[in-house]
Write a protein that holds these residues in place. Structure first.
Motif, PDB file in Angstrom:
ATOM      1  N   ASN A 243       0.828  -1.205   0.000  1.00 62.92           N
ATOM      2  CA  ASN A 243       0.000   0.000   0.000  1.00 62.92           C
ATOM      3  C   ASN A 243       0.862   1.256   0.000  1.00 62.92           C
ATOM      4  OD1 ASN A 243      -2.248  -1.544   0.024  1.00 62.92           O
ATOM      5  ND2 ASN A 243      -2.922  -0.972   2.090  1.00 62.92           N
ATOM      6  N   GLU A 244       1.911   1.216   0.804  1.00 59.87           N
ATOM      7  CA  GLU A 244       2.781   2.374   0.903  1.00 59.87           C
ATOM      8  C   GLU A 244       3.477   2.638  -0.430  1.00 59.87           C
ATOM      9  OE1 GLU A 244       5.778   3.171   4.477  1.00 59.87           O
ATOM     10  OE2 GLU A 244       3.751   2.502   4.969  1.00 59.87           O
ATOM     11  N   LYS A 245       3.901   1.554  -1.074  1.00 59.14           N
ATOM     12  CA  LYS A 245       4.572   1.673  -2.369  1.00 59.14           C
ATOM     13  C   LYS A 245       3.608   2.275  -3.400  1.00 59.14           C
ATOM     14  CE  LYS A 245       6.987  -1.186  -5.768  1.00 59.14           C
ATOM     15  NZ  LYS A 245       5.907  -1.088  -6.766  1.00 59.14           N
ATOM     16  N   TRP A 246       2.384   1.808  -3.354  1.00 62.70           N
ATOM     17  CA  TRP A 246       1.360   2.321  -4.280  1.00 62.70           C
ATOM     18  C   TRP A 246       1.164   3.821  -4.058  1.00 62.70           C
ATOM     19  CZ3 TRP A 246      -3.095   5.009  -4.562  1.00 62.70           C
ATOM     20  CH2 TRP A 246      -3.866   4.867  -5.735  1.00 62.70           C
ATOM     21  N   LEU A 247       1.117   4.188  -2.807  1.00 65.07           N
ATOM     22  CA  LEU A 247       0.920   5.598  -2.470  1.00 65.07           C
ATOM     23  C   LEU A 247       2.063   6.464  -2.974  1.00 65.07           C
ATOM     24  CD1 LEU A 247      -0.507   5.617   1.157  1.00 65.07           C
ATOM     25  CD2 LEU A 247      -1.556   6.630  -0.872  1.00 65.07           C
ATOM     26  N   LEU A 248       3.303   5.968  -2.787  1.00 62.12           N
ATOM     27  CA  LEU A 248       4.475   6.721  -3.248  1.00 62.12           C
ATOM     28  C   LEU A 248       4.418   6.952  -4.748  1.00 62.12           C
ATOM     29  CD1 LEU A 248       7.483   5.353  -1.171  1.00 62.12           C
ATOM     30  CD2 LEU A 248       6.524   7.677  -1.197  1.00 62.12           C
ATOM     31  N   ASP A 249       4.122   5.861  -5.467  1.00 61.47           N
ATOM     32  CA  ASP A 249       4.011   5.954  -6.931  1.00 61.47           C
ATOM     33  C   ASP A 249       2.967   6.986  -7.326  1.00 61.47           C
ATOM     34  OD1 ASP A 249       5.900   4.093  -7.287  1.00 61.47           O
ATOM     35  OD2 ASP A 249       4.549   2.438  -7.880  1.00 61.47           O
TER      36      ASP A 249
ATOM     37  N   LEU B 157       1.376  12.324  -9.372  1.00 60.44           N
ATOM     38  CA  LEU B 157       0.557  13.497  -9.112  1.00 60.44           C
ATOM     39  C   LEU B 157       1.401  14.768  -9.143  1.00 60.44           C
ATOM     40  CD1 LEU B 157      -2.471  13.576  -8.525  1.00 60.44           C
ATOM     41  CD2 LEU B 157      -1.930  13.831  -6.104  1.00 60.44           C
ATOM     42  N   SER B 158       2.555  14.689  -8.500  1.00 59.85           N
ATOM     43  CA  SER B 158       3.386  15.895  -8.412  1.00 59.85           C
ATOM     44  C   SER B 158       3.843  16.341  -9.799  1.00 59.85           C
ATOM     45  CB  SER B 158       4.583  15.648  -7.493  1.00 59.85           C
ATOM     46  OG  SER B 158       5.408  14.666  -8.067  1.00 59.85           O
ATOM     47  N   LYS B 159       4.041  15.338 -10.706  1.00 66.20           N
ATOM     48  CA  LYS B 159       4.439  15.693 -12.071  1.00 66.20           C
ATOM     49  C   LYS B 159       3.323  16.465 -12.772  1.00 66.20           C
ATOM     50  CE  LYS B 159       7.606  11.881 -12.777  1.00 66.20           C
ATOM     51  NZ  LYS B 159       7.490  10.427 -12.979  1.00 66.20           N
TER      52      LYS B 159
END
Lengths: 369, 288
Positions: A140-146, A151-153
């Motif tokens: 879940n954490e990995k998914w969130l980071l991705d 999003l930031s891009k």
């Protein structure tokens, strides 16, 4: 002393409360309020809306205490609300200033500002996701980071956007009446009991704190045939609106004297309803009216149903019950409806004895008076 | 984020508002005064109207009695008593004559009340005309015009169909020769106790958001026709199997094993009091 109906109340209540506690604890698990807050937003939203108290943390606590029962959670929040002094009224909330997360129109494909789908279950397939049975927090954490990375891009260099109302566009065309702004102080249904005919502010307040199921059911009834309102959803928007209160001693009309006290998430709906009107030459003409719906959190079904009922109540001449303000407004409140239905569980020995006496007198030919 | 509640649960602003409604109700006997009605920690329909009145008039010196359908120990009476006691710390009692405030659901105690006492009745349906007119807007007009044909016709229809009036509890009353009022679902047996009552009677409907009152020494007449006079429930020839009284409202008790029917006082504290007195008298006689 021998038999007395419902005697020993004190002990019985103690035992019942213990049993309730046992049932809450026997599973051996504890759900943290933070967990409810983080994972059950829709439930928290609904509880806040029906209790008309915008307090996510308290709503989550109420859900925990109520063991997930909607009516109990709402009840707890309302009772708590009664103990809170009401210090200020906010300034009018302008939803044009909403930090919009989702905004769609069913009336136009291209609306000024564009459609923004946002987060919605509308296009998910309702298949039980068995993967959720063993979720992995690392994954879940990995998914969130991705996700945040992507999003930031996208968001780089972009300013938050504010959207105009869809109706403004139609108003310019003269299809909607332009009304004077009604700056009357709204009726406060929590401080005065509602009187009929009710002012619109009282109607809207009652509708927005109505039980989701009840508001939906009556809105649906009107749409299906027991009413005369068949709207097109002009705009649904979900997002956060800023709340300001005026300075109590300074000139309230000057915006600089307003204090920002926080934001809250709301769902707002403007439904477009065609109505027949007479023009100046006394000829029939069509124009549109707005049905308005708004509620705490994201609860689009309720807000749309509310917009239908708002429009119904603006046309009390129709013979359908959904257009009768007493019928609609006096029966959709969760605490009132569940309270009165459940009071039937209380003993009615005296009242029944009294009726029994009447019936027996009639049977025994009590006519000989 | 732990908090303690204010004395008598409400903030003072809420209490004041409810007291204002009570004062208005006392000034216009039998008139239903709308009030905003707060949500309470007990369910709407479970005595919240009475509870709000009790909480807004109660002070540290008061002694409280709560009964439900005649019983001090009935679960909901206990629950209400507990809430008031927890938030105020006042003394509670079962003895009618000791109490300064008596909150009751559907009964007026058998012991006559005096001018130092206030009776608070819980009301589920405050509108006596609701059966003939569903709309609040209309019933308000009917009251203001003293247009009570509907209430009279209801009784008339019962007489036409059944040869007598068939009301159970909540038989409507005329208060101070002006307003027709729902006395709350007290049995007809209790209606006459309202007439010229020494104690102030306050009635609260929480869900329907109404407060009304019968001030002390006010005329209260049960609706009836000259040729079909008002009649209370009949317990003629019956008496309480415990204390032997016969002039009180009795509960019908069915023995599960034999199916035998017997009667006992509905007002449990009255019955208990009589039993204790009898016992005391017996002991005194034996020692004398």
């Amino acid at each position: 002393m021998g038999y007395v109906a419902v005697k020993g109340g004190t002990e019985a209540i103690e035992a019942s409360i213990n049993r309730l506690q046992y049932e809450r604890l026997q599973g051996g698990k504890i759900i943290e309020v933070e967990n409810i807050l983080a994972t059950m937003k829709a439930l928290v939203d609904q509880v806040m809306s029906e209790s008309s108290l915008y307090a996510p943390y308290l709503a989550a606590l109420a859900i925990k205490q109520a063991g997930g029962s909607m009516e109990e959670a709402v009840f707890l929040m309302r009772a708590h609300r009664s103990t809170l002094p009401r210090l200020y009224y906010s300034e009018t909330v302008e939803t044009e200033a909403m930090f919009t997360k989702r905004r769609i129109s069913a009336s136009f494909k291209d609306i000024p500002g564009g459609q923004l789908l946002g987060a919605t279950t509308d296009y998910t397939h309702r298949l039980l996701d068995f993967n959720l049975l063993d979720e992995d927090s690392d994954e879940n954490e990995k998914w969130l980071l991705d996700y945040k990375d992507q999003l930031s891009k996208i968001e780089q260099g972009r300013q938050p956007e504010f959207f105009p109302k869809v109706v403004d566009y139609l108003r310019e065309e003269g299809l909607f009446k332009t009304y004077e702004k009604d700056e009357k102080v709204p009726f406060d249904i929590t401080k005065q009991s509602i009187q009929f005919p009710a002012p619109r502010s009282a109607k809207l307040q009652t509708l927005t704190r109505g039980q989701t199921g009840a508001v939906t059911a009556l809105g649906y009834a009107s749409l299906r045939g027991y009413g005369q309102v068949h709207p097109t959803v002009g705009e649904v928007r979900v997002g956060n609106v800023p709340i300001y209160v005026g300075h109590p001693y300074e000139d309230m009309d000057i915006e600089e004297n307003h204090y920002y006290i926080g934001e809250m998430e709301v769902t707002e709906v403007e439904s477009f309803v065609p109505v027949k009107v007479k023009n100046e030459e006394n000829e029939d003409e069509m124009e549109f009216e707005i049905g308005y719906g708004v509620c705490y959190g994201q609860n689009e079904t309720k807000a749309i149903a509310m917009s239908i009922l708002d429009q119904c109540l603006e046309h009390p001449g129709s013979p359908f019950p959904t257009h009768d303000e007493e019928f609609v407004l006096l029966h959709i409140d969760s605490v009132e409806a569940t309270g009165f239905i459940s009071h039937l569980k209380l003993p009615h020995y005296v009242t029944f004895q009294s009726k029994l006496d009447s019936v027996r007198q009639v049977r025994n030919g009590g006519a000989s008076q | 984020m732990k908090t303690n509640h204010h004395f008598a649960f409400f903030d003072e602003g809420s209490k004041k508002e409810i007291r204002r409604a009570i004062l208005k109700a006392v000034a216009i006997p039998g008139y239903q005064v709308p009030f905003s009605s707060r949500e309470m920690p007990i369910a709407r329909g479970w005595g919240t109207g009475g509870l709000q009145i009790t909480l807004s008039i109660i002070g540290c010196e008061d002694v409280l009695k709560v009964i439900d359908q005649g019983s001090d120990e009935s679960v909901n009476a206990v629950s209400i008593k507990k809430l008031v006691q927890t938030t105020t710390g006042v003394e509670v009692t079962d003895l009618t004559q000791e109490a300064t405030i008596i909150q009751s659901r559907h009964r007026i105690p058998e012991v006559p009340l005096d001018s130092n006492q206030i009776l608070v009745l819980q009301v589920p349906a405050p509108e006596p005309l609701r059966d003939v007119e569903a709309r609040e807007y209309m019933t308000k007009i009917l009251h203001s015009e003293e247009e009570y044909s509907g209430a009279w016709l209801q009784l008339f229809e019962q007489i036409m169909k059944f040869g007598r009036t068939t009301t159970g509890a909540d038989h409507p009353v005329y208060v101070n020769h002006r307003y027709v009022m729902a006395p709350s679902p007290i049995p007809r047996f209790d209606n006459p106790k309202m007439h010229q009552s020494e104690a102030l009677i306050l009635l609260g409907a929480g869900r329907e958001k109404k407060i009304y009152a019968v001030p002390p020494f006010t005329d209260v007449r049960s609706l009836a026709f000259d040729d079909y006079p008002f009649k209370v429930e009949s317990f003629s020839g019956k008496q309480c199997r415990l204390c032997g009284t016969s002039d009180v409202f009795l509960d019908e008790v069915l023995a599960a094993d034999t199916g035998e029917v017997s009667y006992q006082c509905n007002d449990t504290s009255y019955c208990m009091e009589r039993l204790n007195q009898a016992e005391k008298a017996e002991v005194e006689n034996n020692y004398a």
